[in-house]
Design an enzyme around this catalytic site. Structure first.
Site, PDB file in Angstrom:
ATOM      1  N   SER A 149      25.885  -5.836 -48.608  1.00  0.00           N
ATOM      2  CA  SER A 149      24.687  -6.649 -48.733  1.00  0.00           C
ATOM      3  C   SER A 149      23.895  -6.617 -47.423  1.00  0.00           C
ATOM      4  O   SER A 149      23.488  -5.540 -46.981  1.00  0.00           O
ATOM      5  CB  SER A 149      25.074  -8.069 -49.173  1.00  0.00           C
ATOM      6  OG  SER A 149      23.960  -8.772 -49.686  1.00  0.00           O
ATOM      7  N   ASP A 153      24.033  -6.085 -60.573  1.00  0.00           N
ATOM      8  CA  ASP A 153      23.932  -6.936 -59.384  1.00  0.00           C
ATOM      9  C   ASP A 153      22.771  -7.924 -59.523  1.00  0.00           C
ATOM     10  O   ASP A 153      21.612  -7.515 -59.564  1.00  0.00           O
ATOM     11  CB  ASP A 153      23.734  -6.057 -58.143  1.00  0.00           C
ATOM     12  CG  ASP A 153      23.899  -6.811 -56.833  1.00  0.00           C
ATOM     13  OD1 ASP A 153      23.623  -8.022 -56.789  1.00  0.00           O
ATOM     14  OD2 ASP A 153      24.301  -6.170 -55.851  1.00  0.00           O
ATOM     15  N   HIS A 200      27.412  -8.273 -57.842  1.00  0.00           N
ATOM     16  CA  HIS A 200      27.337  -8.220 -56.370  1.00  0.00           C
ATOM     17  C   HIS A 200      28.754  -8.408 -55.840  1.00  0.00           C
ATOM     18  O   HIS A 200      29.139  -9.499 -55.394  1.00  0.00           O
ATOM     19  CB  HIS A 200      26.391  -9.332 -55.885  1.00  0.00           C
ATOM     20  CG  HIS A 200      25.918  -9.163 -54.482  1.00  0.00           C
ATOM     21  ND1 HIS A 200      25.147  -8.099 -54.070  1.00  0.00           N
ATOM     22  CD2 HIS A 200      26.106  -9.934 -53.384  1.00  0.00           C
ATOM     23  CE1 HIS A 200      24.866  -8.230 -52.791  1.00  0.00           C
ATOM     24  NE2 HIS A 200      25.450  -9.330 -52.348  1.00  0.00           N
TER      25      HIS A 200
END
Length: 166
Positions: free
Chosen positions: A62, A116, A147
């Site tokens: 991320s 995601d 995610h």
């Protein structure tokens, strides 16, 4: 930790501030560059302790993946690779002018979950295209997940690490 505007200013673990999730988001350039300096300091500490830069892989998930791109693509010494998961390429507009010649062909493992809800898969695909168009060798993987990471991804990462650190 820092306040994150997207989360109503709540103080949380973050490399930089996020005001919105959109293709045209306004990026926290100051925060990104501050974190890049912190990562460069970590690389320097490792090299001072005897680890050659060519044995260092910058990896992140991320925001961490965004910082892996930001730092490695601009780092003056050749690194072993970039491992970027569920992320995107930050400060894309400045990359051409700031790109390090030493890392123009650095191996890149870029992976994303197809479901995601935090960092849309489209951002990963766009980043892949931008990097490939700029001549970077990108190994792309997409997995049926959100995610997060999954076992198949971890196995693919292990195989990639074995190759780049051989």
């Amino acid at each position: 930790t820092r306040p994150v505007a997207l989360n109503a200013g709540m103080v949380m673990r973050a490399w930089f501030d996020i005001t919105e999730i959109s293709r045209d988001q306004i990026e926290d350039e100051k925060g990104i560059r501050e974190s890049e300096c912190s990562i460069r300091d970590l690389i320097a500490r490792e090299t001072e302790s005897g680890v050659p830069p060519s044995r260092i892989v910058l990896a992140g998930f991320s925001q961490g993946g965004a910082l892996a791109f930001q730092t490695a693509l601009r780092h003056p010494d050749r690194l072993a690779g970039i491992l970027a998961l569920s992320t995107y390429l930050p400060l894309r507009g400045s990359l051409e002018a700031e790109a390090s010649e030493a890392n123009r062909d650095v191996p890149i493992f870029l992976a994303h979950g197809t479901e995601d809800p935090v960092v849309p898969t489209e951002y990963g695909r766009l980043s892949r295209r931008w990097l490939a168009d700029a001549g970077y060798p990108v190994e792309w993987h997409a997995y049926p997940m959100g995610h997060q990471v999954c076992l198949e991804e971890i196995e693919d990462i292990a195989a990639w690490l074995r190759r780049v650190l051989a």
